[in-house]
Enzyme design. Structure first.
Site, PDB file in Angstrom:
ATOM      1  N   CYS A  98       0.946  -1.226   0.101  1.00 14.59           N
ATOM      2  CA  CYS A  98       0.013   0.159  -0.036  1.00 14.59           C
ATOM      3  C   CYS A  98       0.771   1.326  -0.074  1.00 14.59           C
ATOM      4  O   CYS A  98       0.525   2.057  -0.828  1.00 14.59           O
ATOM      5  CB  CYS A  98      -0.919   0.019   1.384  1.00 14.59           C
ATOM      6  SG  CYS A  98      -2.318  -1.041   1.096  1.00 14.59           S
ATOM      7  N   ARG A 110      -3.672 -10.863   3.923  1.00 15.44           N
ATOM      8  CA  ARG A 110      -3.538 -11.913   2.923  1.00 15.44           C
ATOM      9  C   ARG A 110      -3.671 -13.318   3.250  1.00 15.44           C
ATOM     10  O   ARG A 110      -4.480 -14.103   2.784  1.00 15.44           O
ATOM     11  CB  ARG A 110      -2.491 -11.793   1.843  1.00 15.44           C
ATOM     12  CG  ARG A 110      -2.757 -12.388   0.531  1.00 15.44           C
ATOM     13  CD  ARG A 110      -1.620 -11.836  -0.316  1.00 15.44           C
ATOM     14  NE  ARG A 110      -0.435 -12.316   0.275  1.00 15.44           N
ATOM     15  CZ  ARG A 110       0.811 -12.532  -0.345  1.00 15.44           C
ATOM     16  NH1 ARG A 110       1.027 -12.387  -1.648  1.00 15.44           N
ATOM     17  NH2 ARG A 110       1.916 -12.809   0.039  1.00 15.44           N
ATOM     18  N   ARG A 365     -24.624 -10.722 -16.117  1.00 20.41           N
ATOM     19  CA  ARG A 365     -24.616 -10.852 -14.660  1.00 20.41           C
ATOM     20  C   ARG A 365     -25.802 -10.930 -13.970  1.00 20.41           C
ATOM     21  O   ARG A 365     -26.835 -10.277 -14.455  1.00 20.41           O
ATOM     22  CB  ARG A 365     -23.897  -9.374 -14.243  1.00 20.41           C
ATOM     23  CG  ARG A 365     -23.475  -9.431 -12.689  1.00 20.41           C
ATOM     24  CD  ARG A 365     -22.432 -10.754 -12.310  1.00 20.41           C
ATOM     25  NE  ARG A 365     -21.372 -10.428 -11.970  1.00 20.41           N
ATOM     26  CZ  ARG A 365     -20.298 -11.000 -12.633  1.00 20.41           C
ATOM     27  NH1 ARG A 365     -20.384 -11.850 -13.446  1.00 20.41           N
ATOM     28  NH2 ARG A 365     -19.039 -10.644 -12.123  1.00 20.41           N
TER      29      ARG A 365
HETATM   30  N1  LIG Z   1      -8.070 -10.550 -13.030  1.00 24.13           N
HETATM   31  C1  LIG Z   1      -9.213 -10.356 -12.338  1.00 24.13           C
HETATM   32  O1  LIG Z   1      -9.024  -9.752 -11.268  1.00 24.13           O
HETATM   33  C2  LIG Z   1     -10.364 -10.960 -12.680  1.00 24.13           C
HETATM   34  C3  LIG Z   1     -11.728 -10.597 -12.077  1.00 24.13           C
HETATM   35  C4  LIG Z   1     -13.032 -11.173 -12.422  1.00 24.13           C
HETATM   36  C5  LIG Z   1     -12.780 -12.151 -13.408  1.00 24.13           C
HETATM   37  N2  LIG Z   1     -11.618 -12.336 -14.007  1.00 24.13           N
HETATM   38  C6  LIG Z   1     -11.561 -13.321 -15.132  1.00 24.13           C
HETATM   39  O2  LIG Z   1     -11.995 -12.803 -16.206  1.00 24.13           O
HETATM   40  C7  LIG Z   1     -12.222 -13.796 -17.263  1.00 24.13           C
HETATM   41  C8  LIG Z   1     -13.429 -13.091 -18.207  1.00 24.13           C
HETATM   42  O3  LIG Z   1     -14.778 -13.225 -17.256  1.00 24.13           O
HETATM   43  P1  LIG Z   1     -16.125 -12.951 -17.910  1.00 24.13           P
HETATM   44  O4  LIG Z   1     -17.039 -12.909 -16.713  1.00 24.13           O
HETATM   45  O5  LIG Z   1     -16.198 -11.855 -18.843  1.00 24.13           O
HETATM   46  O6  LIG Z   1     -16.441 -14.427 -18.744  1.00 24.13           O
HETATM   47  P2  LIG Z   1     -17.576 -14.631 -19.792  1.00 24.13           P
HETATM   48  O7  LIG Z   1     -17.792 -16.137 -19.734  1.00 24.13           O
HETATM   49  O8  LIG Z   1     -18.711 -13.961 -19.476  1.00 24.13           O
HETATM   50  O9  LIG Z   1     -16.862 -14.017 -21.105  1.00 24.13           O
HETATM   51  C9  LIG Z   1     -15.605 -14.888 -21.875  1.00 24.13           C
HETATM   52  C10 LIG Z   1     -15.980 -14.564 -23.371  1.00 24.13           C
HETATM   53  O10 LIG Z   1     -14.896 -14.946 -24.000  1.00 24.13           O
HETATM   54  C11 LIG Z   1     -15.439 -15.848 -25.234  1.00 24.13           C
HETATM   55  N3  LIG Z   1     -14.711 -16.931 -25.797  1.00 24.13           N
HETATM   56  C12 LIG Z   1     -14.209 -17.923 -25.112  1.00 24.13           C
HETATM   57  N4  LIG Z   1     -13.359 -18.549 -25.741  1.00 24.13           N
HETATM   58  C13 LIG Z   1     -12.925 -17.738 -26.874  1.00 24.13           C
HETATM   59  C14 LIG Z   1     -11.720 -17.862 -27.923  1.00 24.13           C
HETATM   60  N5  LIG Z   1     -11.017 -18.992 -27.755  1.00 24.13           N
HETATM   61  N6  LIG Z   1     -11.639 -16.751 -28.662  1.00 24.13           N
HETATM   62  C15 LIG Z   1     -12.556 -15.802 -28.636  1.00 24.13           C
HETATM   63  N7  LIG Z   1     -13.409 -15.563 -27.732  1.00 24.13           N
HETATM   64  C16 LIG Z   1     -13.579 -16.566 -26.734  1.00 24.13           C
HETATM   65  C17 LIG Z   1     -16.778 -16.142 -24.978  1.00 24.13           C
HETATM   66  O11 LIG Z   1     -17.818 -16.355 -26.090  1.00 24.13           O
HETATM   67  C18 LIG Z   1     -17.418 -15.208 -24.081  1.00 24.13           C
HETATM   68  O12 LIG Z   1     -18.079 -14.099 -24.549  1.00 24.13           O
HETATM   69  C19 LIG Z   1     -12.454 -15.013 -16.523  1.00 24.13           C
HETATM   70  O13 LIG Z   1     -11.272 -15.541 -16.653  1.00 24.13           O
HETATM   71  C20 LIG Z   1     -12.521 -14.463 -15.198  1.00 24.13           C
HETATM   72  O14 LIG Z   1     -12.016 -15.722 -14.158  1.00 24.13           O
HETATM   73  C21 LIG Z   1     -10.356 -11.896 -13.680  1.00 24.13           C
HETATM   74 ZN   LIG Z   2     -15.360 -11.633  -9.468  1.00 19.52          ZN
HETATM   75 ZN   LIG Z   3      -1.892  -2.816   2.639  1.00 19.79          ZN
END
Ligand SMILES: NC(=O)c1ccc[n+]([C@@H]2O[C@H](COP(=O)([O-])OP(=O)(O)OC[C@H]3O[C@@H](n4cnc5c(N)ncnc54)[C@H](O)[C@@H]3O)[C@@H](O)[C@H]2O)c1
Ligand SMILES: [Zn+2]
Ligand SMILES: [Zn+2]
Length: 370
Positions: A98, A110, A365
């Site tokens: 932070c 954590r 969602r």
């Molecule tokens: N880094 C972070 O802090 C964080 C936070 C939340 C979610 N996420 C991650 O983000 C990702 C997306 O989440 P979401 O809720 O949008 O998922 P989602 O399933 O709603 O969207 C994924 C999209 O990718 C498309 N897709 C799948 N395979 C594909 C390919 N080979 N080529 C092209 N398009 C393809 C699907 O058709 C879909 O529209 C997930 O892996 C989730 O775990 C990360």
């Molecule tokens: Zn989440």
């Molecule tokens: Zn902290």
């Protein structure tokens, strides 16, 4: 006291709604009445059993909004009646991370958060006499939950809970990746792999900061209409251009490569495409998608030697207590949109439907209201 909560008893089984026992807030802790919670892919991932760190029984949920009902000893920044969004990435403002101002990955709680307990090492939840674990430090699938003070963002009171709960994960992850992690500049060309809930928020973040071309990549053409509404200007379907021609198609569309790309799918193959479609010399690729446990990414080192940058982001690089209230303001001021992304709303008793809709690809969602 007692509260109602959806309990995940074991991997792969549906949640069951139970009346559980919840302990009051100890020192530094806050009791929150959750008014609404989103259901995110990460909840489904843990419930499926694929998450090596998943603990059972647990109360899942990490995308909530609610009202402070009681504060423990020493809590100074919150009082009963305050509206709050729980933070799975807290902001203590005291730990090395932070204080560095270089990352949002606060380390204050954590280790205990990962073990499904509060910072003192114990759980506040019990059901049928047995301990139930917390989840991501939030457990928003419970009508009442306990969180550390540093894991709550205080937000304005006129914002609707059933919309701003989505800022607790998806909205902030997508928009924050643009504003905090990439710092996309006006006029930049942006490519977004995956047009789900996260990708759409990246798109509206890119539009908000004045990006020029916003190119979406997805296998599902049904995603195009909504993505255009959020600011997508061009669409590439790998099934149409050919999976091995995706990079070429984007380099053509952008006149040499993307200034920024965002991987919002979670596949190593698309992570590689997202890097390699970036402009030589400066293009930055941000990984948001979470790949399955144990997977690895690869590219030719030449891609980095010639100036492309590979980065990742968690919770959109947002410092929760500082940035989440601002994102709530952006929503209330109409700078970003949330309402149309919340395709389904249901009571707690129907929470398993939210998981079904997600797995069938029918929702962007789902939000559960209490
Ligand atoms: N880094 C972070 O802090 C964080 C936070 C939340 C979610 N996420 C991650 O983000 C990702 C997306 O989440 P979401 O809720 O949008 O998922 P989602 O399933 O709603 O969207 C994924 C999209 O990718 C498309 N897709 C799948 N395979 C594909 C390919 N080979 N080529 C092209 N398009 C393809 C699907 O058709 C879909 O529209 C997930 O892996 C989730 O775990 C990360
Ligand atoms: Zn989440
Ligand atoms: Zn902290």
């Amino acid at each position: 006291m007692k509260t109602r909560a959806a309990v995940a008893w074991k991997a792969g089984a549906p949640l069951t709604v139970e009346t559980i026992e919840i302990g009051g807030p100890k020192a530094g802790e806050v009791l929150v009445e959750i008014m609404a919670t989103g259901v995110c892919h990460t909840d489904a991932y843990t419930l499926s059993g694929a998450d090596p760190e998943g603990l059972f029984p647990a109360i899942l949920g990490h995308e909530g909004a609610g009202i402070v009902r009681e504060v423990g000893a020493g809590v100074t920044s919150l009082k009963p009646g305050d509206h709050v969004i729980p933070l799975y990435t807290p902001e203590c403002r005291q730990c090395k991370t932070c204080l560095s101002q270089r990352s949002n990955l606060c380390t204050a709680i954590r280790s205990t958060q990962g073990k499904g307990v509060m910072p003192d090492g114990t759980s506040r939840f019990a059901c049928d006499g047995g301990e139930v674990f917390h989840y991501m430090g939030c457990s928003t699938f419970s009508n009442f939950t306990v969180l550390p003070e540093i894991a709550l963002a205080k937000v304005r009171e006129d914002a609707p809970f059933d919309k701003i709960c989505y800022i607790g994960c998806g909205v902030t992850t997508g928009i924050g990746a643009v504003t905090n992690t990439a710092k996309v500049w006006p006029g930049a060309n942006v490519v977004v792999f995956g047009l789900g809930g996260i990708g759409l928020n990246v798109i509206q973040g890119a539009r908000m900061v004045g990006a020029d071309k916003i190119i979406g990549v997805d296998l599902n053409p049904a995603k195009v209409e909504m993505a255009k509404k959020f600011g997508m200007t061009h669409f590439v379907n790998p099934a149409e251009v050919g999976h091995d021609k995706v990079v070429e198609a984007i380099v053509d569309l952008t006149g040499g490569g993307a200034d920024f790309s965002f991987e919002c799918i979670g596949l190593p193959v698309t992570m590689r495409q997202a890097l390699e479609c970036c402009h030589r010399g400066w293009g930055e690729s941000i990984i948001i998608g979470v790949a399955a446990s144990g997977q690895e990414i690869s590219t030719r080192p030449f891609q980095l030697v010639t100036g492309r940058v590979w980065k990742g982001t968690a919770f959109g690089g947002a410092r929760g207590r500082t940035d989440v209230p601002k994102i709530v303001d952006w929503y209330m001021e109409g700078k970003i949109e949330i309402d149309s992304l919340i395709t389904h709303t249901m009571p707690l008793d129907e929470i398993n439907t939210a998981f079904d809709l997600m797995h069938e690809g029918k929702s962007i969602r789902s939000v559960v209201t209490f």
